[in-house]
Design a protein around this motif. Sequence first.
Motif, mmCIF file in Angstrom:
data_model
loop_
_atom_site.group_PDB
_atom_site.id
_atom_site.type_symbol
_atom_site.label_atom_id
_atom_site.label_comp_id
_atom_site.label_asym_id
_atom_site.label_seq_id
_atom_site.Cartn_x
_atom_site.Cartn_y
_atom_site.Cartn_z
ATOM 1 N N ALA A 51 -25.421 -36.460 42.550
ATOM 2 C CA ALA A 51 -23.955 -36.375 42.501
ATOM 3 C C ALA A 51 -23.547 -36.600 41.240
ATOM 4 C CB ALA A 51 -23.489 -37.844 43.239
ATOM 5 N N ALA A 52 -24.102 -37.441 40.118
ATOM 6 C CA ALA A 52 -23.492 -37.696 38.890
ATOM 7 C C ALA A 52 -23.866 -36.438 38.039
ATOM 8 C CB ALA A 52 -24.064 -38.882 38.308
ATOM 9 N N LYS A 53 -25.082 -35.815 38.345
ATOM 10 C CA LYS A 53 -25.058 -34.532 37.565
ATOM 11 C C LYS A 53 -24.234 -33.370 37.890
ATOM 12 C CE LYS A 53 -29.107 -31.899 35.974
ATOM 13 N NZ LYS A 53 -29.568 -32.317 34.573
ATOM 14 N N LEU A 54 -23.980 -33.616 39.268
ATOM 15 C CA LEU A 54 -22.923 -32.405 39.940
ATOM 16 C C LEU A 54 -21.687 -32.742 39.240
ATOM 17 C CD1 LEU A 54 -22.376 -30.113 41.795
ATOM 18 C CD2 LEU A 54 -22.050 -31.729 43.630
ATOM 19 N N PHE A 55 -21.263 -33.985 39.279
ATOM 20 C CA PHE A 55 -19.893 -34.253 38.828
ATOM 21 C C PHE A 55 -19.775 -33.968 37.211
ATOM 22 C CE2 PHE A 55 -19.728 -37.683 42.250
ATOM 23 C CZ PHE A 55 -19.019 -36.812 42.790
ATOM 24 N N LEU A 56 -20.854 -34.075 36.462
ATOM 25 C CA LEU A 56 -20.757 -33.793 35.087
ATOM 26 C C LEU A 56 -20.529 -32.342 34.819
ATOM 27 C CD1 LEU A 56 -23.701 -36.092 33.571
ATOM 28 C CD2 LEU A 56 -21.338 -36.139 33.152
ATOM 29 N N ASN A 57 -21.262 -31.448 35.769
ATOM 30 C CA ASN A 57 -21.276 -30.017 35.523
ATOM 31 C C ASN A 57 -19.879 -29.428 36.322
ATOM 32 O OD1 ASN A 57 -23.520 -30.027 34.166
ATOM 33 N ND2 ASN A 57 -24.646 -29.928 36.114
ATOM 34 N N PHE A 58 -19.004 -30.438 36.874
ATOM 35 C CA PHE A 58 -17.822 -30.003 37.534
ATOM 36 C C PHE A 58 -16.846 -29.827 36.944
ATOM 37 C CE2 PHE A 58 -14.303 -30.224 40.469
ATOM 38 C CZ PHE A 58 -14.778 -29.357 41.664
ATOM 39 N N ASN A 115 -17.076 -41.489 27.167
ATOM 40 C CA ASN A 115 -17.570 -41.457 26.011
ATOM 41 C C ASN A 115 -19.027 -40.803 25.709
ATOM 42 O OD1 ASN A 115 -17.865 -41.665 23.108
ATOM 43 N ND2 ASN A 115 -17.343 -43.681 22.938
ATOM 44 N N PRO A 116 -19.166 -39.651 25.166
ATOM 45 C CA PRO A 116 -20.457 -39.042 25.107
ATOM 46 C C PRO A 116 -21.388 -39.928 24.307
ATOM 47 C CG PRO A 116 -18.903 -37.874 23.697
ATOM 48 C CD PRO A 116 -18.179 -38.681 24.417
ATOM 49 N N ASN A 117 -21.030 -40.967 23.518
ATOM 50 C CA ASN A 117 -21.983 -41.842 22.671
ATOM 51 C C ASN A 117 -22.940 -42.506 23.646
ATOM 52 O OD1 ASN A 117 -20.629 -40.763 20.291
ATOM 53 N ND2 ASN A 117 -19.222 -42.614 20.336
ATOM 54 N N TYR A 118 -22.457 -43.009 24.868
ATOM 55 C CA TYR A 118 -23.334 -43.594 25.675
ATOM 56 C C TYR A 118 -24.812 -42.510 25.867
ATOM 57 C CZ TYR A 118 -19.807 -46.737 27.429
ATOM 58 O OH TYR A 118 -18.935 -47.749 27.592
ATOM 59 N N GLY A 134 -28.180 -41.344 36.259
ATOM 60 C CA GLY A 134 -28.206 -42.112 37.456
ATOM 61 C C GLY A 134 -27.772 -43.630 37.285
ATOM 62 N N GLY A 135 -27.997 -43.954 35.880
ATOM 63 C CA GLY A 135 -27.516 -45.688 35.784
ATOM 64 C C GLY A 135 -26.303 -45.468 35.109
ATOM 65 N N VAL A 136 -25.923 -44.868 33.834
ATOM 66 C CA VAL A 136 -24.957 -45.293 33.178
ATOM 67 C C VAL A 136 -23.606 -44.543 33.853
ATOM 68 C CG1 VAL A 136 -23.663 -44.884 30.883
ATOM 69 C CG2 VAL A 136 -26.222 -45.491 31.129
ATOM 70 N N TYR A 137 -23.834 -43.148 34.038
ATOM 71 C CA TYR A 137 -22.934 -42.586 34.603
ATOM 72 C C TYR A 137 -22.129 -42.999 36.120
ATOM 73 C CZ TYR A 137 -22.565 -39.412 30.908
ATOM 74 O OH TYR A 137 -22.334 -38.995 29.707
ATOM 75 N N SER A 138 -23.290 -43.261 36.887
ATOM 76 C CA SER A 138 -23.027 -43.872 38.335
ATOM 77 C C SER A 138 -22.407 -45.404 38.332
ATOM 78 C CB SER A 138 -24.273 -43.915 39.025
ATOM 79 O OG SER A 138 -25.050 -44.822 38.805
ATOM 80 N N LYS A 139 -22.981 -46.095 37.141
ATOM 81 C CA LYS A 139 -22.023 -47.699 37.419
ATOM 82 C C LYS A 139 -20.717 -47.296 36.807
ATOM 83 C CE LYS A 139 -25.826 -50.498 36.831
ATOM 84 N NZ LYS A 139 -26.123 -50.428 38.226
ATOM 85 N N LEU A 140 -20.401 -46.249 35.809
ATOM 86 C CA LEU A 140 -19.023 -46.014 35.374
ATOM 87 C C LEU A 140 -18.160 -45.433 36.478
ATOM 88 C CD1 LEU A 140 -19.702 -44.742 31.751
ATOM 89 C CD2 LEU A 140 -18.696 -47.076 32.322
ATOM 90 N N MET A 141 -18.793 -44.616 37.431
ATOM 91 C CA MET A 141 -17.972 -44.007 38.383
ATOM 92 C C MET A 141 -17.550 -44.666 39.513
ATOM 93 S SD MET A 141 -20.137 -40.435 38.786
ATOM 94 C CE MET A 141 -20.275 -39.323 37.500
#
Length: 194
Positions: A51-58, A115-118, A134-141
Amino acid sequence: LILPSPTSMIDSVDSLFGEYHFISALGLTSFLVILVPILGFLCCYTTKYWAAKLFLNFDMHPTLYFSFRFFSYFFLLLFMVYWFRSSPIAELVFLMIVAGLEQKIYLSELVRKINPNYFQTLSSLDVSEKKIIGGVYSKLMKPYFFEKLHRLFLAAWGWALVYEYISGSFGIGNLMRKAILYNDLSTIALLVVI
């Protein structure tokens, strides 16, 4: 425009609960509307990497976003009504698709703000892409999703009413349809007030 008098609205309360079966219609529509965001969140949480990968590419341009959001939902609604008629399962599937697309749109707004620095920092520490996404982006989402949850509920309510109105399936939208067919202005006003 002639609005019904308050006394005729009070008199129509009996028919709303008796002839129109308001409580069971409200129960079914509410059940579907509450179930859809919960199932959507569980699906996103269990498949958080994909899901996070899909949201990153959407990514969608704002002018395309408006036309895609409303017109595609309406055509999908007409397709579902044409093929499945007044099935509550079809309504649930339709609302799940709408909720999934709405979640993607809301969370694509968040992805632009991250921030892309993460990603760069963790990738320089040899952390795998799967753990980063799976960890960083999903916790931020997750907090952003709960912040936008009220908008998701409003969208689900609106599309559920429209689906029930068009398909004639049992629910609040169908009550509105019957009240309009019977020219029962006091019941329409009472449904709007409730």
